[in-house]
Design a protein around this motif. Structure first.
Motif, PDB file in Angstrom:
ATOM      1  N   ALA A   1     125.245  -9.102 107.866  1.00  0.00           N
ATOM      2  CA  ALA A   1     124.683  -9.639 109.261  1.00  0.00           C
ATOM      3  C   ALA A   1     123.187 -10.197 108.834  1.00  0.00           C
ATOM      4  O   ALA A   1     122.298  -9.552 109.284  1.00  0.00           O
TER       5      ALA A   1
ATOM      6  N   GLY B   1     121.882 -13.068 109.711  1.00  0.00           N
ATOM      7  CA  GLY B   1     121.442 -13.727 110.714  1.00  0.00           C
ATOM      8  C   GLY B   1     120.826 -13.093 111.625  1.00  0.00           C
ATOM      9  O   GLY B   1     121.405 -12.923 112.840  1.00  0.00           O
ATOM     10  N   THR B   2     119.728 -12.589 111.353  1.00  0.00           N
ATOM     11  CA  THR B   2     119.030 -11.853 112.367  1.00  0.00           C
ATOM     12  C   THR B   2     117.589 -11.697 112.083  1.00  0.00           C
ATOM     13  O   THR B   2     116.984 -12.128 111.186  1.00  0.00           O
TER      14      THR B   2
ATOM     15  N   VAL C   1     121.472 -11.891 117.212  1.00  0.00           N
ATOM     16  CA  VAL C   1     122.229 -12.690 116.373  1.00  0.00           C
ATOM     17  C   VAL C   1     121.326 -14.121 115.962  1.00  0.00           C
ATOM     18  O   VAL C   1     121.030 -14.625 117.412  1.00  0.00           O
TER      19      VAL C   1
ATOM     20  N   PRO D   1     121.525 -17.472 114.457  1.00  0.00           N
ATOM     21  CA  PRO D   1     122.331 -18.358 113.642  1.00  0.00           C
ATOM     22  C   PRO D   1     121.675 -19.231 112.579  1.00  0.00           C
ATOM     23  O   PRO D   1     122.081 -19.548 111.517  1.00  0.00           O
TER      24      PRO D   1
ATOM     25  N   TYR E   1     119.248 -18.397 110.612  1.00  0.00           N
ATOM     26  CA  TYR E   1     119.334 -17.402 109.446  1.00  0.00           C
ATOM     27  C   TYR E   1     120.931 -16.938 108.987  1.00  0.00           C
ATOM     28  O   TYR E   1     120.564 -16.102 107.947  1.00  0.00           O
ATOM     29  N   ASP E   2     121.654 -17.226 109.516  1.00  0.00           N
ATOM     30  CA  ASP E   2     122.945 -16.940 109.151  1.00  0.00           C
ATOM     31  C   ASP E   2     123.441 -17.497 107.671  1.00  0.00           C
ATOM     32  O   ASP E   2     122.815 -18.574 107.556  1.00  0.00           O
TER      33      ASP E   2
ATOM     34  N   THR F   1     127.344 -13.553 110.311  1.00  0.00           N
ATOM     35  CA  THR F   1     126.803 -12.742 111.267  1.00  0.00           C
ATOM     36  C   THR F   1     127.436 -12.975 112.875  1.00  0.00           C
ATOM     37  O   THR F   1     127.759 -11.799 113.498  1.00  0.00           O
ATOM     38  N   SER F   2     127.620 -14.150 113.138  1.00  0.00           N
ATOM     39  CA  SER F   2     128.370 -14.578 114.254  1.00  0.00           C
ATOM     40  C   SER F   2     129.753 -14.061 114.393  1.00  0.00           C
ATOM     41  O   SER F   2     130.292 -13.618 115.549  1.00  0.00           O
TER      42      SER F   2
END
Ligand code: MN
Ligand code: MN
Length: 324
Positions: free
Chosen positions: A252, A254-255, A288, A290, A292-293, A298-299
């Motif tokens: 994860a 993307g946070t 979440v 996105p 940075y995902d 992550t999504s």
């Protein structure tokens, strides 16, 4: 069109490719008509409560995108969650970008209207600050709530930049406002550096139970579930707030405030499925981000957590093996 045939049903992905059409959560119908609906997916795209990396305002869009592969039947929970719950994608509650208290007011007002219909909202942030108006709304209808909070951080700090509202202070405010039962609040997955050892003492001083990531690792998920039950019982309604940064940054990334050494995908799935012994009246998944995902992972994880939560609620409602 006969709404009975639409509500609670996904677009059939054996006839219409998953990459076509307008993106809704799990390809469920997007409607604000809630007649007959028992649960909704809704977004709160607000990230002005973040103190580091922003971007969670794109969380609901990202999670909808990550949900396109979700199929109707959950073979582990033996349930068709969307049919049991007659679930729809409500869309988003509109925030006021840059204005946190105005956003809180809007969220509380609209969510309270939706909640009066007696359904279980599955809420997608946004940063964690949005949980405060959500809890205010729940408090109006349910009184003080038991809380299961999964997060790398307790979000019980008093102030950031001298300000009361933000994504790191939400549960301190919820406690002060009497929205949650302090003695029946459990934080799971805490880890990472702190400002001082007072941070943890403060949380325990509020009466909350902290299950650190170290304890999760040494005891295992099944014992964590047992410990949650010991702390809050299983009889009354519980609210679950899930910060995606509880998960390891390798799954994860993307946070907004990543911490190393978090939950694995399989641990998260087991933890969520273990919540079937509680009566979940509301759920949010936040943080979440996105932008940075990496490759949408992550999504994808967040969408699957929503799916498992919907399944858990469907099973505890008595919908096991529905339609099979
Ligand atoms: Mn948080
Ligand atoms: Mn966090």
């Amino acid at each position: 069109m006969d709404s009975d045939k639409i509500e609670g049903r996904q677009v059939d992905s054996t006839r219409s490719p998953r990459f076509s059409g307008v993106t809704t959560f799990a390809r469920l119908p997007h409607t604000k008509d809630l007649s007959g609906v028992e649960s909704v997916f809704m977004g709160i795209p607000f990230d002005d409560g973040t103190v580091f990396r922003s971007g969670a305002r794109f969380g609901p869009k990202g999670v909808r995108e990550g949900s396109l592969l979700l199929r109707p039947y959950n073979p582990v929970m033996k349930v068709r969650p969307f049919e049991v719950l007659r679930m729809v994608d409500y869309g988003d509650l509109d925030p006021v970008p840059g204005y946190i208290e105005e956003t809180f007011g809007r969220v509380e007002a609209e969510l309270t209207r939706v909640m009066r219909k007696g359904l279980v909202p599955l809420i997608c942030g946004g940063d964690h600050s949005i949980t405060l108006p959500v809890l205010r709304s729940f408090n109006r209808l349910y009184g003080k709530l038991k809380l299961i909070h999964v997060d790398a951080h307790a979000d019980c700090w008093d102030k950031h930049f001298g300000m009361s509202y933000g994504h790191g202070t939400v549960f301190r405010r919820a406690s002060e406002e009497g929205l949650i039962e302090d003695n029946e609040t459990v934080h799971i997955g805490l880890r990472g550096s702190l400002y001082s050892d007072r941070d943890l003492r403060d949380i325990e001083g509020m009466g909350h139970r902290v299950i650190t990531m170290d304890e999760v690792e040494s005891d295992g998920i099944d014992d964590v579930i047992t410990e949650i039950e010991r702390c809050i019982g299983s009889s009354r309604s519980v609210y679950v707030s899930f910060d995606i940064d509880s998960c390891d940054p390798s799954i994860a990334p993307g946070t907004g405030t990543p911490e190393v050494g978090g939950l694995t995908t399989r641990e998260v799935m087991r933890l969520i499925r273990g919540l079937v012994r509680f009566k979940i009246v509301g759920f949010d998944l936040v943080e979440v981000s996105p932008p940075y995902d990496v490759g949408g992972i992550t999504s994808l994880l967040a969408a699957n957590i929503f799916y498992e939560v919907a399944s858990v609620i469907a099973v505890s409602k008595g919908g096991k093996d529905f339609g099979t």
